[in-house]
Design a protein around this motif. Structure first.
Motif, PDB file in Angstrom:
ATOM      1  N   HIS A  93       0.826  -1.200   0.000  1.00  0.00           N
ATOM      2  CA  HIS A  93       0.000   0.000   0.000  1.00  0.00           C
ATOM      3  C   HIS A  93       0.868   1.261   0.000  1.00  0.00           C
ATOM      4  O   HIS A  93       2.017   1.254   0.456  1.00  0.00           O
ATOM      5  N   VAL A  94       0.292   2.356  -0.507  1.00  0.00           N
ATOM      6  CA  VAL A  94       1.005   3.628  -0.565  1.00  0.00           C
ATOM      7  C   VAL A  94       0.477   4.563   0.519  1.00  0.00           C
ATOM      8  O   VAL A  94      -0.518   4.284   1.190  1.00  0.00           O
ATOM      9  N   TRP A  95       1.152   5.691   0.683  1.00  0.00           N
ATOM     10  CA  TRP A  95       0.950   6.542   1.861  1.00  0.00           C
ATOM     11  C   TRP A  95      -0.468   7.054   2.033  1.00  0.00           C
ATOM     12  O   TRP A  95      -0.948   7.158   3.169  1.00  0.00           O
ATOM     13  N   VAL A  96      -1.163   7.377   0.931  1.00  0.00           N
ATOM     14  CA  VAL A  96      -2.520   7.914   1.095  1.00  0.00           C
ATOM     15  C   VAL A  96      -3.461   6.865   1.664  1.00  0.00           C
ATOM     16  O   VAL A  96      -4.442   7.196   2.346  1.00  0.00           O
ATOM     17  N   HIS A 124       6.416   4.231   2.666  1.00  0.00           N
ATOM     18  CA  HIS A 124       5.144   4.938   2.531  1.00  0.00           C
ATOM     19  C   HIS A 124       4.455   5.087   3.883  1.00  0.00           C
ATOM     20  O   HIS A 124       3.879   6.136   4.190  1.00  0.00           O
ATOM     21  N   ARG A 125       4.498   4.040   4.683  1.00  0.00           N
ATOM     22  CA  ARG A 125       3.850   4.093   5.994  1.00  0.00           C
ATOM     23  C   ARG A 125       4.500   5.170   6.873  1.00  0.00           C
ATOM     24  O   ARG A 125       3.808   5.926   7.566  1.00  0.00           O
ATOM     25  N   SER A 126       5.829   5.258   6.809  1.00  0.00           N
ATOM     26  CA  SER A 126       6.536   6.279   7.583  1.00  0.00           C
ATOM     27  C   SER A 126       6.146   7.675   7.123  1.00  0.00           C
ATOM     28  O   SER A 126       5.944   8.580   7.939  1.00  0.00           O
ATOM     29  N   PHE A 127       6.031   7.854   5.817  1.00  0.00           N
ATOM     30  CA  PHE A 127       5.655   9.167   5.297  1.00  0.00           C
ATOM     31  C   PHE A 127       4.227   9.514   5.679  1.00  0.00           C
ATOM     32  O   PHE A 127       3.910  10.674   5.952  1.00  0.00           O
ATOM     33  N   ALA A 128       3.351   8.520   5.708  1.00  0.00           N
ATOM     34  CA  ALA A 128       1.960   8.766   6.104  1.00  0.00           C
ATOM     35  C   ALA A 128       1.880   9.285   7.534  1.00  0.00           C
ATOM     36  O   ALA A 128       1.074  10.171   7.845  1.00  0.00           O
ATOM     37  N   LYS A 129       2.719   8.758   8.420  1.00  0.00           N
ATOM     38  CA  LYS A 129       2.746   9.255   9.800  1.00  0.00           C
ATOM     39  C   LYS A 129       3.181  10.712   9.837  1.00  0.00           C
ATOM     40  O   LYS A 129       2.640  11.528  10.588  1.00  0.00           O
ATOM     41  N   ASN A 130       4.162  11.038   9.008  1.00  0.00           N
ATOM     42  CA  ASN A 130       4.640  12.414   8.914  1.00  0.00           C
ATOM     43  C   ASN A 130       3.523  13.331   8.418  1.00  0.00           C
ATOM     44  O   ASN A 130       3.311  14.425   8.955  1.00  0.00           O
ATOM     45  N   ALA A 131       2.799  12.874   7.396  1.00  0.00           N
ATOM     46  CA  ALA A 131       1.708  13.667   6.832  1.00  0.00           C
ATOM     47  C   ALA A 131       0.581  13.853   7.849  1.00  0.00           C
ATOM     48  O   ALA A 131      -0.007  14.939   7.954  1.00  0.00           O
ATOM     49  N   TYR A 132       0.273  12.797   8.602  1.00  0.00           N
ATOM     50  CA  TYR A 132      -0.779  12.875   9.619  1.00  0.00           C
ATOM     51  C   TYR A 132      -0.458  13.958  10.643  1.00  0.00           C
ATOM     52  O   TYR A 132      -1.316  14.768  11.012  1.00  0.00           O
ATOM     53  N   THR A 133       0.790  13.985  11.098  1.00  0.00           N
ATOM     54  CA  THR A 133       1.206  14.993  12.070  1.00  0.00           C
ATOM     55  C   THR A 133       1.067  16.397  11.504  1.00  0.00           C
ATOM     56  O   THR A 133       0.590  17.315  12.184  1.00  0.00           O
TER      57      THR A 133
END
Length: 339
Positions: free
Chosen positions: A81-84, A313-322
């Motif tokens: 899966h990708v970040w979105v 992607h999962r790591s970037f999603a956490k960054n985006a959530y913050t």
């Protein structure tokens, strides 16, 4: 009662009728928020983007031609899966993710790529799949209106630059000007039409990708510098839109995120942030892995020579959530003990 994640109850309230009532209300609100939207009041997530966000649209448009299943996960240009998708999961909006992103999409049509998609030379029928075209499709499907309560994500620009900066030619100044104009126009259009929550992902630092690193540190460094300049121009254009009022546009920093991963990989749980775990030979349709055990991929940041692994992607999603939580605090609900 404020829309925050602080769910503590003042001790002086407990033991009073009002305190117990307030406690019960907060517990109910907490349960509802967790079950319904993980503390988010966004009605949906609408994505305009390229391969970093595509969850299978190019795969469908090419009838399974690309990205090939032998090397990629169900139409995503990664191994999962990708970040979105991870972001939508965090917000409990998995079933309300409206993703228009397409692998190969530019921010808009260009002189060298009039279809707006770099894969159009290989696959027909990709006209209108640029980010600008994706917005047009979204508006057409809604009869020219938007959902003001949705979270809009604009992610693109890499495909506008990678070709020219990799020796593909073109007037780089004109390309940059058009990229900035396209992103600002998409964001400005959404805001003018009433969108309350817009997030723009800046161009990732692909000077640090395996593909550009292969050209040597001097060229790779120059690419990183130029991408940073482009991002500063886009930021300036978005600042101009913000000056018109309303919620400010959230800035999701993909450029800085990759820089942070490369500078301190262990902090993100990676041991390899410079190589591609998977290499695909399109001519022979064969795949080569950098390590004999697939489990080793968990330690790698790049799946191929440009795109992150699903763990990246999962790591970037956490960054985006913050970032989103800071940008739109009123959209993350909960209970607080001071009111």
């Amino acid at each position: 009662m404020k829309n925050t994640h602080n769910n503590s109850i003042a001790r002086t309230d407990v033991g009073t009728f009002g305190g117990w009532l307030r406690l019960a209300f907060c517990l109910l609100a907490l349960v509802a928020a967790t079950a319904a939207s993980a503390g988010s009041t966004f009605s949906s997530i609408v994505v305009f983007g390229d391969s970093l966000s595509d969850t299978g649209r190019l795969y469908q448009l090419t009838n399974g031609g690309f990205p090939p299943r032998i090397a990629y996960f169900h139409g995503r240009q990664s191994n999962g899966h990708v970040w979105v998708e991870y972001l939508a999961e965090s917000l409990k909006l998995e079933n309300r993710l409206k993703n228009y992103a397409v692998v190969g999409a530019l921010t808009g049509p260009s002189v060298s790529v009039p279809t707006g998609n770099v894969w159009s030379d290989t696959y027909p029928g990709l006209e209108g799949t640029s980010l600008s075209g994706q917005l047009s499709r979204y508006l057409a499907e809604r009869g020219g209106s938007i959902d003001p309560d949705a979270l809009y994500i604009i992610e693109g620009g890499g495909n506008d630059l990678i070709g020219p900066l990799s020796g593909g030619g073109g007037d780089i100044n004109a390309i940059i000007y058009q990229l900035v104009t396209n992103v600002a126009t998409i964001a400005g259009t959404l805001k003018q039409m009433g969108a309350q929550h817009i997030a723009v992902v800046n161009v990732p630092d692909f000077g640090k990708t395996p593909r550009l690193a292969a050209y040597g540190p001097v060229l790779a460094g120059q690419v990183s510098w130029l991408v940073g300049v482009v991002n500063s121009y886009v930021a300036g254009a978005l600042n101009g839109i913000d000056s018109l009022g309303g919620n400010k546009i959230a800035r999701i920093d993909a450029f800085g995120f990759i820089g942070g991963v490369v500078a301190a990989p262990a902090s993100f749980g990676f041991t390899n942030v410079t190589g591609a775990f998977m290499t695909l030979d399109m001519g022979t349709n064969t795949v080569t892995y950098a390590a004999p055990k697939h489990n080793a991929v968990k330690q790698w940041f790049f799946w191929d020579d440009l795109h992150p692994t699903t763990r990246g992607h999962r790591s970037f999603a956490k960054n985006a959530y913050t970032t989103l939580k800071v940008a739109f605090p009123d959209s993350f609900t909960g209970c607080k003990d001071d009111e």
